[in-house]
Design a protein around this motif. Structure first.
Motif, short mmCIF file in Angstrom:
data_model
loop_
_atom_site.label_atom_id
_atom_site.label_comp_id
_atom_site.label_asym_id
_atom_site.label_seq_id
_atom_site.Cartn_x
_atom_site.Cartn_y
_atom_site.Cartn_z
N ASP A 25 27.77 43.72 28.88
CA ASP A 25 29.15 44.21 28.88
C ASP A 25 30.06 43.36 29.77
OD1 ASP A 25 31.01 46.02 27.84
OD2 ASP A 25 30.87 47.32 29.60
N TYR A 26 29.46 42.55 30.64
CA TYR A 26 30.25 41.70 31.54
C TYR A 26 31.17 40.77 30.75
CZ TYR A 26 31.55 38.26 35.05
OH TYR A 26 32.27 37.43 35.86
N THR A 28 32.39 41.10 27.84
CA THR A 28 33.47 41.85 27.19
C THR A 28 34.57 42.18 28.19
OG1 THR A 28 31.88 42.85 25.68
CG2 THR A 28 34.00 43.95 25.91
N ARG A 29 34.20 42.67 29.36
CA ARG A 29 35.19 43.10 30.35
C ARG A 29 35.92 41.93 31.00
NH1 ARG A 29 35.92 47.53 28.22
NH2 ARG A 29 34.24 49.03 28.36
N PHE A 30 35.24 40.79 31.15
CA PHE A 30 35.83 39.65 31.84
C PHE A 30 36.08 38.46 30.90
CE2 PHE A 30 34.07 42.19 35.20
CZ PHE A 30 35.00 42.06 36.21
N LYS A 54 41.34 41.17 37.46
CA LYS A 54 40.69 41.75 36.28
C LYS A 54 39.74 42.87 36.71
CE LYS A 54 39.81 41.80 31.89
NZ LYS A 54 40.82 42.21 30.91
N LEU A 55 39.01 42.65 37.78
CA LEU A 55 38.11 43.67 38.31
C LEU A 55 38.90 44.92 38.67
CD1 LEU A 55 35.30 44.56 39.37
CD2 LEU A 55 35.91 43.44 41.53
N GLN A 57 41.86 45.86 37.56
CA GLN A 57 42.39 46.47 36.33
C GLN A 57 41.33 47.32 35.64
OE1 GLN A 57 43.70 43.06 34.11
NE2 GLN A 57 45.66 42.92 35.18
N CYS A 58 40.13 46.77 35.52
CA CYS A 58 39.04 47.51 34.87
C CYS A 58 38.66 48.76 35.66
CB CYS A 58 37.83 46.60 34.69
SG CYS A 58 38.03 45.32 33.43
N LEU A 63 37.17 51.62 33.18
CA LEU A 63 36.37 50.93 32.18
C LEU A 63 35.01 50.52 32.73
CD1 LEU A 63 39.15 48.64 30.66
CD2 LEU A 63 38.22 50.77 29.70
N LEU A 64 34.83 50.68 34.04
CA LEU A 64 33.59 50.29 34.69
C LEU A 64 32.92 51.52 35.29
CD1 LEU A 64 34.86 47.10 36.54
CD2 LEU A 64 33.74 47.23 34.33
#
Length: 88
Positions: A25-26, A28-30, A54-55, A57-58, A63-64
């Motif tokens: 999933d990393y 996808t998120r980053f 980005k971290l 924001q997620c 989302l995390l």
């Protein structure tokens, strides 16, 4: 608070655990956002800044998983601060 950290500390204490915890999933998120290079090259600060944004924001968008928030706090808290006290 302010806390000084070297790039190597951010990589081993923040980036690597986040990447390991997220697994596949990393990417996808980053997507499109890369962590700073291991050696100082032009653009290192910019890459680190974008990755941290980005971290955040997620995390803010939930989302995390919560473990990622714990990893961030543990990596960025000043030395000597008990993480259990922060959780109160």
């Amino acid at each position: 608070w302010r806390v000084g950290r070297r790039l190597q500390h951010l990589r081993s204490g923040l980036h690597d655990p986040v990447k390991q915890e997220l697994g596949s999933d990393y990417k996808t998120r980053f997507e499109g956002v890369h962590f700073a290079h291991k050696v100082h090259v032009r653009g290192t600060t910019g890459r680190l800044d974008l990755w941290c944004k980005k971290l955040a924001q997620c995390l803010n968008a939930k989302l995390l998983p919560p473990i990622i928030a714990a990893i961030v706090l543990q990596a960025l808290l000043p030395d000597g601060v008990d993480t259990a006290e922060v959780a109160r």
